[in-house]
Structures are given as C-alpha cells and as structure tokens.
Design an enzyme around this catalytic site. Structure first.
Site, PDB file in Angstrom:
ATOM      1  CG  LEU A  15     -18.243 -11.015   2.527  1.00  0.00           C
ATOM      2  CD1 LEU A  15     -16.659 -11.115   2.609  1.00  0.00           C
ATOM      3  CD2 LEU A  15     -18.687 -12.505   2.253  1.00  0.00           C
TER       4      LEU A  15
ATOM      5  CE  LYS B  41      -4.210   1.911   0.698  1.00  0.00           C
ATOM      6  NZ  LYS B  41      -5.284   1.717  -0.187  1.00  0.00           N
TER       7      LYS B  41
ATOM      8  N   GLY C 184      -3.934   0.754  -4.572  1.00  0.00           N
ATOM      9  CA  GLY C 184      -3.802   2.067  -5.008  1.00  0.00           C
ATOM     10  C   GLY C 184      -4.742   2.674  -3.679  1.00  0.00           C
TER      11      GLY C 184
END
Length: 237
Positions: A215, A37, A117
């Site tokens: 989820l 990241k 990103g």
C-alpha cells in the site's frame, strides 16, 4: 460476542495493519468495535504518558470510543521484546493481570473485538509465561497474519502447529506483502506469488480472510481504510 486474538508469523508481519483494517471494515458495516494491545514496546513519550503507534491505530477504530489506557495497559519505550523492556523498568507483566484486565472488556460485547499480540506467537511475557497464554486462557480464536517474504511458508506452518498444540482455534489467516523484494511485477514473480499463496492455503486449516498488497504510505487511518478493501471479516462461530 466475536473476539479474536491477532498474532503474526514474526515481528513486522503486519498485525496492526490487518487488525485496524478489520476494525475499519466492521465500522463500515455499522458494527461496534474494540481494538486492544495488551503489551506494546517501542512507545514514545508524550504529555499524556507513553504512547505506542500500533495501539493508537487500534484506538482510532474503536466505537464507541475508549481511552488509551483501556487499549494499551502496558507501554514501554524500548523497541525490544516486551519482557526485556519490562525488566528494564523493574516491572513484570503477568498473565493473571492481563486476564483480569481483558475479561471485563470482553464483557462489553462489542460486535468485533480484536486483541493484538506482540511479535509472534511465542513472545515471552516473563520467564514463565507467553503472551499467547492470554488467548489460551480466554479461549480466543486466532487470526494469523502471514508476512509474505522468503521463509514465510515455514514460519506460517510452525506458528499454526504451535497454535494447535496450545489449543485455540485458528479462525483465519491474512497475507501481507511486507517485503519490497518479495515477488515483483514480472510474470515469473506473479506465478511464484500465486504458488506461495496456494501452498499457504493448503497448509493452513482456516479461511483466508484476504491478502493485502503493498500500500502507498499514508496516515494510519488511511492505511487501515485501504487495507479494509482487501479483507473479509471472520465468521462468528
């Protein structure tokens, strides 16, 4: 050395869920992994320094393990656009610096490396450069995460056009049901859901690597493992 740049149609499209899910799937198959990241806003102060939850989720699925600074070299506290967060600290994020950071990590030759990103494809690094320039400079194929919500078809098509204009190959896309109000369980909404996916498949010239349903909330690791059940790894061309 398969390495991919993971971008989204927008902020909160589900990039980290998809990236960590793909890394978890790769680990199940006995592959080495690395999740990165480059720039993260919305970080919390800890005894070890600023830590970003998305970067931590990626770090948890790196094998062999790496330290936090390897995963996330630029962390900022405010949950705002990275170039604005950097400006508030008197820093400047430069594409050349990110290139120098990433190049040796790609040389590690993990079986799967994902570079996540920030926000969408056109998020600025500074007044002159976008984070997408990192994918362009290193010829990284792109995985596009499409947050399935009202407007997602247009957002996905515009992002695909921007990626094509810049040059990287679109390696695949993943749909994520991120909007609780989008497509309930009624029969009519199920038909709309299928029609949306069919439209996306028609307009996105790359394989669909999966669609992650809503989820149940859980730990980042549990969420990644659950997401992995709905994903396929991209083909290494």
């Amino acid at each position: 050395m398969p390495a991919y740049f993971v971008t989204g149609t927008d902020t909160d499209a589900g990039k980290t869920l998809v990236a960590s899910g793909l890394l978890a799937l790769a680990r199940r198959r006995g592959l080495t992994t690395l999740g990165l990241k480059p720039v993260a806003s919305g970080s919390e102060t800890t005894p070890g320094g600023l830590r970003n939850s998305d970067a931590l989720a990626l770090q948890a699925h790196c094998y062999p393990e790496v330290n936090y600074a390897t995963v996330n070299p630029h962390a900022f506290a405010p949950a705002i656009a990275p170039h604005l967060a950097a400006r508030r600290t008197g820093a400047e994020i430069r594409l050349a610096d990110l290139h120098d950071w990433l190049s040796p990590l790609l040389a590690l030759e993990r079986d799967l490396t994902l570079v996540e990103g920030a926000g969408g494809w056109r998020v600025p690094l500074n007044d002159r450069e976008d984070l997408a320039g990192l994918a362009v400079a290193l010829s990284l194929p792109v995985i596009l995460v499409v947050g399935l919500r009202l407007g997602s078809i247009s957002h996905a098509r515009l992002t695909r056009e921007a990626i094509a204009t810049d040059g990287p190959r679109l390696a695949g896309w993943v749909g994520t049901l991120v909007d609780p109000g989008f497509c309930c369980d009624a029969a009519a909404d199920e038909a709309l859901y299928r029609d949306n996916l069919a439209t996306l498949a028609h307009h996105l010239p790359a394989p669909c690597l999966g669609v992650i349903p809503r989820l149940s909330a859980g730990t980042p690791r549990a969420m990644a493992e659950a997401a992995a059940e709905h994903l396929e790894l991209p083909d290494a061309d």
